[in-house]
Write a protein that holds these residues in place. Sequence first.
Motif, mmCIF file in Angstrom:
data_model
loop_
_atom_site.group_PDB
_atom_site.id
_atom_site.type_symbol
_atom_site.label_atom_id
_atom_site.label_comp_id
_atom_site.label_asym_id
_atom_site.label_seq_id
_atom_site.Cartn_x
_atom_site.Cartn_y
_atom_site.Cartn_z
ATOM 1 N N SER A 1 0.544 4.337 7.322
ATOM 2 C CA SER A 1 0.680 3.133 6.499
ATOM 3 C C SER A 1 -0.002 1.969 7.190
ATOM 4 O O SER A 1 -0.321 2.028 8.385
ATOM 5 C CB SER A 1 2.158 2.798 6.294
ATOM 6 N N ALA A 2 -0.188 0.908 6.417
ATOM 7 C CA ALA A 2 -0.834 -0.291 6.950
ATOM 8 C C ALA A 2 0.045 -0.946 8.014
ATOM 9 O O ALA A 2 -0.454 -1.487 9.000
ATOM 10 C CB ALA A 2 -1.097 -1.275 5.805
ATOM 11 N N GLU A 3 1.359 -0.880 7.823
ATOM 12 C CA GLU A 3 2.274 -1.509 8.786
ATOM 13 C C GLU A 3 2.225 -0.789 10.137
ATOM 14 O O GLU A 3 2.276 -1.418 11.195
ATOM 15 C CB GLU A 3 3.709 -1.490 8.239
ATOM 16 N N GLU A 4 2.075 0.527 10.087
ATOM 17 C CA GLU A 4 1.999 1.292 11.343
ATOM 18 C C GLU A 4 0.706 0.952 12.081
ATOM 19 O O GLU A 4 0.682 0.907 13.308
ATOM 20 C CB GLU A 4 2.086 2.795 11.043
ATOM 21 N N GLY B 1 0.830 -1.205 0.000
ATOM 22 C CA GLY B 1 0.000 0.000 0.000
ATOM 23 C C GLY B 1 0.862 1.251 0.000
ATOM 24 O O GLY B 1 2.087 1.191 -0.056
ATOM 25 N N ASN B 2 0.186 2.390 0.090
ATOM 26 C CA ASN B 2 0.881 3.674 0.030
ATOM 27 C C ASN B 2 1.350 4.129 1.396
ATOM 28 O O ASN B 2 0.868 3.665 2.414
ATOM 29 C CB ASN B 2 -0.076 4.754 -0.514
ATOM 30 N N TYR B 3 2.286 5.053 1.374
ATOM 31 C CA TYR B 3 2.685 5.767 2.577
ATOM 32 C C TYR B 3 2.057 7.138 2.429
ATOM 33 O O TYR B 3 2.472 7.927 1.590
ATOM 34 C CB TYR B 3 4.202 5.839 2.648
ATOM 35 N N SER B 4 1.041 7.405 3.224
ATOM 36 C CA SER B 4 0.249 8.611 2.976
ATOM 37 C C SER B 4 0.933 9.867 3.520
ATOM 38 O O SER B 4 1.491 9.853 4.613
ATOM 39 C CB SER B 4 -1.124 8.447 3.640
ATOM 40 N N PRO B 5 0.859 10.964 2.786
ATOM 41 C CA PRO B 5 1.391 12.216 3.332
ATOM 42 C C PRO B 5 0.489 12.781 4.430
ATOM 43 O O PRO B 5 0.895 13.639 5.205
ATOM 44 C CB PRO B 5 1.399 13.155 2.113
ATOM 45 N N ASN B 6 -0.763 12.251 4.495
ATOM 46 C CA ASN B 6 -1.725 12.740 5.500
ATOM 47 C C ASN B 6 -1.903 11.694 6.593
ATOM 48 O O ASN B 6 -2.422 10.617 6.331
ATOM 49 C CB ASN B 6 -3.090 13.001 4.841
ATOM 50 N N CYS C 1 -6.641 -6.587 9.214
ATOM 51 C CA CYS C 1 -5.545 -5.598 9.229
ATOM 52 C C CYS C 1 -4.189 -6.305 9.194
ATOM 53 O O CYS C 1 -3.284 -5.899 8.474
ATOM 54 C CB CYS C 1 -5.628 -4.733 10.489
ATOM 55 N N PHE C 2 -4.070 -7.360 9.952
ATOM 56 C CA PHE C 2 -2.774 -8.057 10.037
ATOM 57 C C PHE C 2 -2.405 -8.704 8.718
ATOM 58 O O PHE C 2 -1.231 -8.775 8.357
ATOM 59 C CB PHE C 2 -2.839 -9.130 11.131
ATOM 60 N N THR C 3 -3.395 -9.212 7.999
ATOM 61 C CA THR C 3 -3.077 -9.939 6.757
ATOM 62 C C THR C 3 -3.038 -9.018 5.534
ATOM 63 O O THR C 3 -2.813 -9.462 4.424
ATOM 64 C CB THR C 3 -4.097 -11.072 6.495
ATOM 65 N N SER C 4 -3.212 -7.716 5.752
ATOM 66 C CA SER C 4 -3.164 -6.790 4.609
ATOM 67 C C SER C 4 -1.720 -6.499 4.195
ATOM 68 O O SER C 4 -1.479 -5.871 3.161
ATOM 69 C CB SER C 4 -3.862 -5.476 4.978
ATOM 70 N N ASN C 5 -0.760 -6.927 4.990
ATOM 71 C CA ASN C 5 0.641 -6.660 4.666
ATOM 72 C C ASN C 5 1.516 -7.734 5.307
ATOM 73 O O ASN C 5 0.998 -8.677 5.916
ATOM 74 C CB ASN C 5 1.041 -5.273 5.172
ATOM 75 N N GLU D 1 -14.325 5.598 9.103
ATOM 76 C CA GLU D 1 -13.408 6.583 8.502
ATOM 77 C C GLU D 1 -12.016 5.989 8.368
ATOM 78 O O GLU D 1 -11.303 6.268 7.397
ATOM 79 C CB GLU D 1 -13.376 7.858 9.348
ATOM 80 N N LEU D 2 -11.636 5.170 9.312
ATOM 81 C CA LEU D 2 -10.348 4.490 9.213
ATOM 82 C C LEU D 2 -10.369 3.538 8.021
ATOM 83 O O LEU D 2 -9.409 3.475 7.239
ATOM 84 C CB LEU D 2 -10.025 3.734 10.495
ATOM 85 N N ALA D 3 -11.474 2.815 7.875
ATOM 86 C CA ALA D 3 -11.596 1.878 6.744
ATOM 87 C C ALA D 3 -11.506 2.636 5.417
ATOM 88 O O ALA D 3 -10.845 2.199 4.473
ATOM 89 C CB ALA D 3 -12.915 1.114 6.826
ATOM 90 N N ALA D 4 -12.131 3.815 5.366
ATOM 91 C CA ALA D 4 -12.089 4.636 4.145
ATOM 92 C C ALA D 4 -10.666 5.144 3.903
ATOM 93 O O ALA D 4 -10.184 5.193 2.767
ATOM 94 C CB ALA D 4 -13.052 5.811 4.278
ATOM 95 N N TYR D 5 -9.971 5.504 4.969
ATOM 96 C CA TYR D 5 -8.581 5.966 4.857
ATOM 97 C C TYR D 5 -7.695 4.853 4.304
ATOM 98 O O TYR D 5 -6.872 5.077 3.420
ATOM 99 C CB TYR D 5 -8.095 6.402 6.241
ATOM 100 N N ILE D 6 -7.907 3.644 4.816
ATOM 101 C CA ILE D 6 -7.118 2.495 4.347
ATOM 102 C C ILE D 6 -7.355 2.274 2.861
ATOM 103 O O ILE D 6 -6.429 1.993 2.092
ATOM 104 C CB ILE D 6 -7.471 1.231 5.155
ATOM 105 N N SER D 7 -8.605 2.435 2.454
ATOM 106 C CA SER D 7 -8.960 2.209 1.047
ATOM 107 C C SER D 7 -8.430 3.323 0.152
ATOM 108 O O SER D 7 -7.774 3.079 -0.855
ATOM 109 C CB SER D 7 -10.486 2.133 0.955
ATOM 110 N N ASP D 8 -8.691 4.578 0.544
ATOM 111 C CA ASP D 8 -8.409 5.709 -0.354
ATOM 112 C C ASP D 8 -6.979 6.208 -0.235
ATOM 113 O O ASP D 8 -6.304 6.388 -1.240
ATOM 114 C CB ASP D 8 -9.366 6.874 -0.057
ATOM 115 N N GLU D 9 -6.516 6.411 0.982
ATOM 116 C CA GLU D 9 -5.183 6.997 1.160
ATOM 117 C C GLU D 9 -4.090 5.942 1.065
ATOM 118 O O GLU D 9 -3.021 6.216 0.525
ATOM 119 C CB GLU D 9 -5.082 7.677 2.539
#
Lengths: 278, 417
Positions: A27-30, A9-14, A85-89, A50-58
């Motif tokens: 990030s997902a790892e954090e 996944g991405n490392y979000s600037p936000n 969450c654990f298996t996403s990365n 909102e967290l789920a949306a952040y994971i998806s969009d950001e």
Amino acid sequence: MGKVIFTKGNYSPNPYWLKNSKLSIRSAEELVFCIRKNPELCEDFLYDKELAAYISDELGLKETGSLLTDLIERDAPLKDLISVCFTSNDYLEKDEIEEFISELSKVERSEEWVRIRNKADSYLDHENYKNAVINYRNLTKEAENLKITTETLGDIYHNMGVAMLHTEGFLSAADCFREAYERNNREESMRDYLLALKFSGNDAEYRSALDIYGISEETTTWLNTAFFHTELEADAEPELFELEEAVKLLRSGKVNEFYAIINKMTGRLKEQYRKYNE
Amino acid sequence: MASLMIGMDFYDTGVYLGLWAEEERGAKSFAVPGISDEEDGHIPLYVVPGNGEFYAGHEGIEYAIREHCNGVSVLYGRNVREKITVNMEEYDSTELLSGFMGAVLGAVKKHFGGASIARLCVTGTRMNDADEKRLKTAMEMLGLKPDQYAVINHANAYARYMLNQKEEDRKGRAAAIDFDALGAMIYSFVPYENRSGAPSHILSDDLSMMFKSDLSSSEKDSKEDEQIKAFENIVNTAISKNLPLARLLVTGKSVDNEKIKNVLKKYASENIRIFFGQNLYSLGACYMAVNETPKEKTIFDGETLHSISMEGYKDSLIDAVELIPAGTPLKNAKKEVQVILDGTNELVFHVLDMRNGNRNTYTFTPDDLHVRDNRTQRLEVKVFFLDKLTIVLKVRDIGFGNIYPATFRVWEQVIQL
């Protein structure tokens, strides 16, 4: 043997601030790290669309975000959300995930008051004082029903006192520390009780407490020194002068001038908060 | 109804066609009756619009003479929407190009009893991005869908041609010298025989200034010797690369004369076979039309000869994850990943040389990393090719959320291949 983990996944600037904690993630790892270190708070921050949306969009992990949203809507068990969450990365290996889920299951089977206490302690660690006080208060009210031991209840009162310092002030905190000492008999609780009394400006009660509890001269000297040093530090703070000036203006009826100073101070605090979060 | 697979090669003077012959399982050059030169299939780049239709090549020339009207050359280098007036009507250049192609393809389809075009691949000399775009637009105007057409440059067409030769004809280096109005391009096809499926490498040299192909009648006497000398220099350049030459293929209408052919003959020997013809690239384009993805990979000039991978944990496995594959255009040969260190400070990279199969390992250890808990060191790793033989590694600390703020410290290492 060490290894290098490729992130997903991405490392979000936000950053995203996890609810009821002082943790932010990019990030997902954090997120996985935060879950692992703060299992008591997971319930608060994972059931968050909102967290789920952040994971998806950001973070660009659309499938994970979508799965989480679905689980939240179905009010699925916490461990299901954690597993997603654990298996996403690749931050954790399979056996580490299994171990955590197993530990989580054990905790879920423990007594309810233990879980509430752990949660309250986590809120305290994360400076979420309001929620910490709510949870500690619930425990103190139901202590007899929950069969909490006297000493443990004392410790709970002590932590509630720490939280109250930030919510209701010195006097309320002092009451909690006193309740704590009467149950756990810890020197730490006594000292905090006396200091809270001194800082509240209630000299009479402070002197009375010194007598009632037979506080030694050595401890009294320590308390006076600690108070003196803290006062010195506070006096050196320019904000304190400003605040004292504002209070004087209010007492002399100069309300507009009072608000001018207060607005300036809050504006500065907001700016500092914004800069901190950039 | 038959389905045709066609290769079309655009030169500065004309077009050549290659057609897939199913019964022979090979591409063949094809002369379109009435449109192409009978001798070599060359179609003059000439189009005449008339009566709502387009007439191309020799048919266009005859139409223009018959109807006392004008035609126009369909050339490269025109803007996609440049306006051209022909017979008092205004057309844009791509419309004319499309009309030309439509007329040629229409004649081919008619020759084969109304067959349809399954796939068309177009190539051309010195093609640039604008030319490619023009050709694609022209084909779309003919109603061809994106999966029915392709546009490739001469280097790619040459590679396709060579990859479809018999194995015994592919041993050793094969050089193609492609003459046009601007000079000559040399393409060297170097097969790597060490491993099966190894990539073949194309080198191209632009010798534009070295050869002036079109001599006017007044220049012929005085400049012909100069021209022969220039031609010999070019052939010597093609032969004299480090690897010995096995085949020499020469193309170009401008050198299609007896004097040049006689010069070429002297280079023929036991070791070097010489071929002269005009259909090399149209046949290569036809092979591309037939099979877009050959089994063997070709690395072209301007592409990386090495692949880079990095060792790490991904999808629950420890593996060497490819970052930049060989054959990547140098301008795109860069990759950025993020990694988290788990019990190690070492970043391990593997570089595979596609020319000989050699694999080298490079370990990069960022020094003075901030002391943090395990698995909280997140690094951004950038890898890029500075040139064909130089790789740069750049590593940057980007922290771990607000748990460990980033220091943004950067480490850099250069690897000379």
